[in-house]
Design a protein around this motif. Structure first.
Motif, PDB file in Angstrom:
ATOM      1  N   GLU A 151      -4.963  16.567  25.835  1.00  0.00           N
ATOM      2  CA  GLU A 151      -4.308  15.133  25.663  1.00  0.00           C
ATOM      3  C   GLU A 151      -3.764  15.290  24.201  1.00  0.00           C
ATOM      4  O   GLU A 151      -4.515  15.587  23.300  1.00  0.00           O
ATOM      5  N   ASP A 152      -2.348  15.156  24.135  1.00  0.00           N
ATOM      6  CA  ASP A 152      -1.884  15.252  22.865  1.00  0.00           C
ATOM      7  C   ASP A 152      -1.864  13.852  22.123  1.00  0.00           C
ATOM      8  O   ASP A 152      -1.635  13.946  20.880  1.00  0.00           O
TER       9      ASP A 152
ATOM     10  N   ASP B 230      -3.689  15.987  30.818  1.00  0.00           N
ATOM     11  CA  ASP B 230      -2.335  15.032  30.631  1.00  0.00           C
ATOM     12  C   ASP B 230      -1.218  15.885  31.228  1.00  0.00           C
ATOM     13  O   ASP B 230      -1.218  17.231  31.354  1.00  0.00           O
TER      14      ASP B 230
ATOM     15  N   MET C  33       2.417  15.230  30.023  1.00  0.00           N
ATOM     16  CA  MET C  33       3.601  15.597  28.981  1.00  0.00           C
ATOM     17  C   MET C  33       2.722  16.108  27.668  1.00  0.00           C
ATOM     18  O   MET C  33       2.043  15.302  27.235  1.00  0.00           O
TER      19      MET C  33
END
Ligand code: CA
Length: 175
Positions: free
Chosen positions: A7-8, A51, A53
């Protein structure tokens, strides 16, 4: 469970890490797709929270790479609300399930528990299924009624596999 988070978004990544650690899981979190793919393939995790994106490599490609190297590792995707196309692509790529953002802590933990239970209950050969007097060999796209062999299309087999994998809950038409 030993869980990999990909997850960014820093706040969400930290929040997920705290939540899962608080629930007794061991957690490793990475912030981009390339790290997610390499960690997911290298190490023996029980679950990946992914995630879609992501910088460097998108979630679909991460899923594809992990799935290729580790066919049995459960992958739970975290698409944003409204990204219907991404969900479908994710499921086609081999994700086990998804939880749409924004999600509640309880919902996510319940999904993770369900995946853990399925992993424990999974028979050695999950491709061989018996139900209502029919036997299915999903790996070969064949059903048997007694000795009678019934060929299944790839789509039929995919739907059966999905229903079987999620037999503890209702599934939507979209899925
Ligand atoms: Ca993101």
């Amino acid at each position: 469970m030993k869980i990999l988070i990909v997850e960014d978004e820093p706040l969400l990544r930290d929040g997920l890490t705290d939540l899962l650690k608080g629930a007794g899981h061991r957690v490793e979190a990475v912030a981009d797709g390339a790290s997610g793919a390499s960690r997911g393939v290298e190490d023996a995790f029980d679950l990946v929270l992914l995630d879609l994106m992501l910088p460097k490599l998108d979630g679909i490609e991460v899923c594809r790479r992990i799935r290729k190297a580790r066919p049995a590792l459960p992958i739970l995707m975290l698409p944003a609300r409204g990204s219907e196309e991404d969900k479908v692509r994710g499921l086609k790529t081999g994700a086990d399930d998804y939880v749409t953002k924004p999600f509640g802590a309880k919902e996510l933990l319940a999904r993770i528990d369900a995946i853990g239970r399925r992993a424990e209950a999974a028979p050695a050969d999950a491709e061989k299924v018996e139900c209502d007097g029919l036997r299915f060999d999903l790996g070969k796209c064949i059903a048997f009624r007694g000795k009678q062999e019934i060929g299944l299309t790839a789509r039929e087999t995919g739907i059966l596999r999905w229903l079987h994998r999620h037999r503890d809950r209702a599934v939507t038409r979209e899925e």
